[in-house]
Scaffold this motif. Structure first.
Motif, mmCIF file in Angstrom:
data_model
loop_
_atom_site.group_PDB
_atom_site.id
_atom_site.type_symbol
_atom_site.label_atom_id
_atom_site.label_comp_id
_atom_site.label_asym_id
_atom_site.label_seq_id
_atom_site.Cartn_x
_atom_site.Cartn_y
_atom_site.Cartn_z
ATOM 1 N N THR A 49 1.229 -0.797 -0.468
ATOM 2 C CA THR A 49 -0.233 -0.143 0.217
ATOM 3 C C THR A 49 0.943 1.586 0.429
ATOM 4 O O THR A 49 0.706 2.149 0.228
ATOM 5 N N SER A 50 2.180 1.642 -0.322
ATOM 6 C CA SER A 50 2.944 2.287 -0.009
ATOM 7 C C SER A 50 2.565 3.373 -1.305
ATOM 8 O O SER A 50 2.852 4.534 -0.801
ATOM 9 N N SER A 51 2.078 3.036 -1.949
ATOM 10 C CA SER A 51 1.992 4.026 -2.953
ATOM 11 C C SER A 51 0.763 5.510 -2.540
ATOM 12 O O SER A 51 0.186 6.102 -3.416
ATOM 13 N N LYS A 52 -0.852 4.614 -2.419
ATOM 14 C CA LYS A 52 -1.505 4.877 -1.345
ATOM 15 C C LYS A 52 -1.469 5.831 0.369
ATOM 16 O O LYS A 52 -2.503 6.485 0.804
ATOM 17 N N ARG A 53 -0.152 5.436 0.091
ATOM 18 C CA ARG A 53 -0.078 6.757 1.626
ATOM 19 C C ARG A 53 -0.537 7.993 1.695
ATOM 20 O O ARG A 53 0.018 8.675 1.016
ATOM 21 N N LYS A 54 -1.070 8.306 3.054
ATOM 22 C CA LYS A 54 -1.493 10.281 2.668
ATOM 23 C C LYS A 54 -0.762 10.210 4.237
ATOM 24 O O LYS A 54 -0.768 11.885 4.385
ATOM 25 N N GLU A 55 0.039 9.215 4.961
ATOM 26 C CA GLU A 55 0.861 9.908 6.257
ATOM 27 C C GLU A 55 1.664 9.578 6.007
ATOM 28 O O GLU A 55 2.269 7.830 5.660
ATOM 29 N N SER A 56 2.837 9.883 6.800
ATOM 30 C CA SER A 56 3.706 9.766 7.003
ATOM 31 C C SER A 56 4.012 8.700 7.928
ATOM 32 O O SER A 56 3.294 8.674 9.556
ATOM 33 N N ARG A 57 5.205 7.522 7.797
ATOM 34 C CA ARG A 57 5.653 6.473 8.254
ATOM 35 C C ARG A 57 7.025 6.747 9.186
ATOM 36 O O ARG A 57 7.749 6.768 8.132
ATOM 37 N N GLN A 58 6.872 5.794 9.790
ATOM 38 C CA GLN A 58 8.180 5.473 10.569
ATOM 39 C C GLN A 58 8.925 4.482 10.903
ATOM 40 O O GLN A 58 7.892 3.240 10.943
ATOM 41 N N ILE A 97 2.544 -5.108 10.306
ATOM 42 C CA ILE A 97 3.186 -5.928 12.015
ATOM 43 C C ILE A 97 4.421 -8.020 10.677
ATOM 44 O O ILE A 97 3.624 -7.667 8.847
ATOM 45 N N GLU A 98 4.877 -8.286 11.338
ATOM 46 C CA GLU A 98 5.195 -9.268 11.155
ATOM 47 C C GLU A 98 5.000 -10.782 11.696
ATOM 48 O O GLU A 98 5.190 -10.679 12.919
ATOM 49 N N SER A 99 3.725 -11.582 11.589
ATOM 50 C CA SER A 99 3.731 -12.261 12.218
ATOM 51 C C SER A 99 2.876 -14.060 11.600
ATOM 52 O O SER A 99 2.965 -13.716 10.218
ATOM 53 N N ASP A 100 3.278 -15.444 11.899
ATOM 54 C CA ASP A 100 3.056 -16.211 11.989
ATOM 55 C C ASP A 100 1.477 -16.453 11.634
ATOM 56 O O ASP A 100 1.127 -17.668 11.397
ATOM 57 N N LEU A 101 1.170 -14.909 13.098
ATOM 58 C CA LEU A 101 -0.148 -15.720 12.957
ATOM 59 C C LEU A 101 -2.012 -16.029 11.854
ATOM 60 O O LEU A 101 -1.404 -14.850 10.456
ATOM 61 N N PRO A 102 -2.559 -16.585 11.747
ATOM 62 C CA PRO A 102 -3.045 -16.820 9.777
ATOM 63 C C PRO A 102 -4.622 -16.202 10.256
ATOM 64 O O PRO A 102 -5.236 -15.725 11.106
ATOM 65 N N VAL A 103 -4.545 -14.865 9.776
ATOM 66 C CA VAL A 103 -5.242 -13.875 9.744
ATOM 67 C C VAL A 103 -5.926 -13.786 8.364
ATOM 68 O O VAL A 103 -5.450 -13.714 6.732
ATOM 69 N N TRP A 151 -4.686 -6.188 4.620
ATOM 70 C CA TRP A 151 -3.862 -6.826 3.836
ATOM 71 C C TRP A 151 -3.026 -7.088 4.467
ATOM 72 O O TRP A 151 -2.402 -6.658 5.088
ATOM 73 N N VAL A 152 -3.113 -8.421 3.936
ATOM 74 C CA VAL A 152 -1.859 -9.925 4.236
ATOM 75 C C VAL A 152 -0.801 -9.895 3.388
ATOM 76 O O VAL A 152 -1.811 -10.155 1.424
ATOM 77 N N GLU A 153 0.217 -10.298 3.156
ATOM 78 C CA GLU A 153 0.979 -10.615 1.798
ATOM 79 C C GLU A 153 1.832 -11.510 2.351
ATOM 80 O O GLU A 153 3.279 -10.696 3.620
ATOM 81 N N VAL A 190 1.800 -8.209 7.191
ATOM 82 C CA VAL A 190 -0.294 -7.995 7.547
ATOM 83 C C VAL A 190 0.200 -6.360 7.798
ATOM 84 O O VAL A 190 0.586 -5.738 8.500
ATOM 85 N N GLY A 191 -0.940 -5.940 7.297
ATOM 86 C CA GLY A 191 -0.811 -4.245 7.469
ATOM 87 C C GLY A 191 -2.636 -3.854 7.932
ATOM 88 O O GLY A 191 -3.783 -4.922 7.655
ATOM 89 N N ILE A 192 -2.282 -3.125 8.985
ATOM 90 C CA ILE A 192 -3.227 -3.032 9.780
ATOM 91 C C ILE A 192 -4.018 -1.780 10.726
ATOM 92 O O ILE A 192 -3.480 -0.423 10.203
ATOM 93 N N GLN A 193 -5.395 -1.569 10.233
ATOM 94 C CA GLN A 193 -5.362 -0.120 10.587
ATOM 95 C C GLN A 193 -5.945 0.237 12.297
ATOM 96 O O GLN A 193 -6.689 -0.909 12.578
ATOM 97 N N LEU A 194 -5.718 0.689 12.919
ATOM 98 C CA LEU A 194 -6.134 1.857 14.264
ATOM 99 C C LEU A 194 -7.218 2.007 14.341
ATOM 100 O O LEU A 194 -7.515 2.537 13.046
#
Length: 207
Positions: A21-30, A154-160, A182-184, A188-192
């Motif tokens: 989703t890097s091309s769709k970001r509207k906010e800065s990330r750290q 995040i990086e995790s082996d949790l099936p989501v 999203w999951v790849e 895993v990309g998560i929204q708060l």
């Protein structure tokens, strides 16, 4: 079950790693390197808190509960508090927190009582607070790789899968409500649910 506070690595830099989703970001990330505990939410319900102390609460809810079951309570729609169910009766229940809350003055921490067989406990305050209770189906450790004020990767082996609801426990033990976007692979990309400061996410202080 109750879980320990998790520690954050003291390292932060600009995010240079691409994500789906890097091309769709509207906010800065750290870019960060944090450890976390991820809990997959199985069910969630409204809750009416009838009394509360620094160590637990009593309330009523429509959700089915059992004694000894782990549960997560949100009093502010921002963070959750972990604990375990101590008793259940006719839709009412008692819960003990796994970590003390700072809701009562320090000078009145313990109810000493007057009878010889009295058991010490934290003083309780009568209340009528609307809250939410969540139950988790399973949990797993995870690594947080980057954060923004509304999400993280995040990086995790949790099936989501996308749209699944999660609870994310960071370094100070506070637990954030989130949704899988999203999951790849193991990423895993998560929204708060509620935006928070990047620095607060990074260093685990949401107060």
């Amino acid at each position: 079950m109750p879980f320990d506070t998790l520690t954050a690595e003291k390292w932060i830099a600009s995010d240079i790693s691409p994500t789906p989703t890097s091309s769709k970001r509207k906010e800065s990330r750290q870019r960060v390197l944090l450890r976390a505990q991820i809990h997959v939410v199985r069910s969630q319900s409204d809750l009416l808190v009838t009394d509360i102390s620094r160590s637990g609460l009593r309330g009523s809810t429509d959700i089915d509960l059992r004694v000894g079951q782990p549960a997560y309570i949100s009093l502010d729609d921002l963070t959750h508090v972990a604990g375990s169910i101590r008793w259940v009766q006719d839709g009412r229940f008692g819960m003990k927190f796994s970590k003390m809350l700072d809701v009562l003055p320090e000078c009145a921490q313990v109810d000493l009582g007057h009878l010889p067989d009295h058991q010490e406990r934290m003083p309780r305050t009568a209340a009528r607070l609307k809250a939410k209770i969540s139950l988790s189906s399973w949990s797993s450790s995870a690594r947080v790789r980057n954060v923004s004020k509304t999400g993280m990767m995040i990086e995790s082996d949790l099936p989501v899968s996308p749209d699944q609801q999660l609870l994310v426990n960071l370094s100070d033990g506070k637990i954030l409500n989130a949704t899988v976007k999203w999951v790849e692979g193991d990423r895993v990309g998560i929204q708060l649910t509620t935006p928070v400061s990047i620095l607060h996410l990074t260093y685990g202080d949401l107060r």
